[in-house]
Enzyme design. Sequence first.
Site, mmCIF file in Angstrom:
data_model
loop_
_atom_site.group_PDB
_atom_site.id
_atom_site.type_symbol
_atom_site.label_atom_id
_atom_site.label_comp_id
_atom_site.label_asym_id
_atom_site.label_seq_id
_atom_site.Cartn_x
_atom_site.Cartn_y
_atom_site.Cartn_z
ATOM 1 N N GLN A 125 -4.527 -0.841 9.684
ATOM 2 C CA GLN A 125 -4.618 -2.690 9.159
ATOM 3 C C GLN A 125 -5.398 -3.557 10.431
ATOM 4 O OE1 GLN A 125 -3.355 -3.487 5.904
ATOM 5 N NE2 GLN A 125 -4.087 -4.937 6.720
ATOM 6 N N LYS B 207 0.771 -1.072 -0.358
ATOM 7 C CA LYS B 207 -0.286 -0.113 -0.214
ATOM 8 C C LYS B 207 0.657 1.078 -0.255
ATOM 9 C CE LYS B 207 -3.066 -2.270 2.641
ATOM 10 N NZ LYS B 207 -4.459 -2.637 3.214
ATOM 11 N N ASP C 26 -11.369 2.846 4.482
ATOM 12 C CA ASP C 26 -10.990 1.701 4.110
ATOM 13 C C ASP C 26 -13.476 1.603 3.719
ATOM 14 O OD1 ASP C 26 -9.641 -0.465 3.973
ATOM 15 O OD2 ASP C 26 -9.657 -0.271 6.040
#
Length: 300
Positions: A99, A55, A122
């Site tokens: 994460q 990422k 997200d």
Amino acid sequence: MAEARIIDGKARANALQEGVGRAVAALVADHQVTPGLAVVLVGDDPASHIYVRNKNRRTRELGMESISHNLQADTPEGELLALVGNLNADRGVNGILVQLPLPQQIDANAVIDAIDPAKDVDGLNAVNAGRLAAGRFEDALIPCTPQGCLVLIKDAVSELAGLNAVVVGRSNLVGKPVAQLLLAEHCTVTLTHSRTRDLAGEIARADILVAAAGRARMIPGEWIGPGATVIDVGINRIEGEDGKSRLVGDVDFETARHVAGAITPVPGGVGPMTIACLLRNTVIAACRQHGIAPAGALAV
Ligand code: NAD
């Protein structure tokens, strides 16, 4: 029946990223805004480290700012919440990704809901899930993997309205948001799960099948209707006959490819779309935070 068209998620993700890269260049040139993505990793899960590294690399490749925070596995929840608070307040940070999974001393929902909804790239916090459920696409941030699925489906199917879409799996991360997106496209959506009574019967009616159960090859080709579009989200590691481990989807690709109209492979299907959609969300978030209309390349 002819062989299914194999959907090339890698090529589609590259094209999407190029569009995002152009949008970043325009933001920098016209508005002096460089979108920034902060990625927070807690602990030392090897798979998570690889995801986060990818990422960060992709973010920088597209000309964006990449901010990394690596915390110890025993970090208390309060410390992580304080970091999220700082990132919420930081004007150079337009997107925040924590994460998952998080270590057990931390309540993941508390952390997800602490992220400013405008920076929740997200798309997992309750505000963004609610906006998606309410069809408020103008201010929702949509979860990345479901967004990637929709892009691939729209490429494969010219008219979605009225089609039967069957989603296998009802997680907040994939199944539920995919179902919401397909509903917004006027599909007739069936959301199936581990307690569904006749999964094969439901799948047989699908014009569009999205499999997100996390069960290796659980859907054989014989369950799939001729010509269906099959999007396989599952990523399952199995041991091959040669003793080496490899990745397979939730759909049995070798039998399904003789029945489906189009099908995503695993790997190389949905997987690459997820990061591309994360980068797109970050640029959309930056545009909204600066009151700038997102470029056409950023439309879902
Ligand atoms: P999850 O475990 O949170 O949810 C799985 C869902 O599948 C549940 O709703 C469960 O009811 C359903 N299910 C389980 N067994 C079933 C069965 N036998 N029949 C019908 N339904 C069943 O998983 P998730 O986070 O939604 O992820 C699903 C899969 O997608 C996993 O393999 C995961 O690795 C993969 N994934 C891929 C990406 C990507 O970028 N491609 C992103 C996220 C998740």
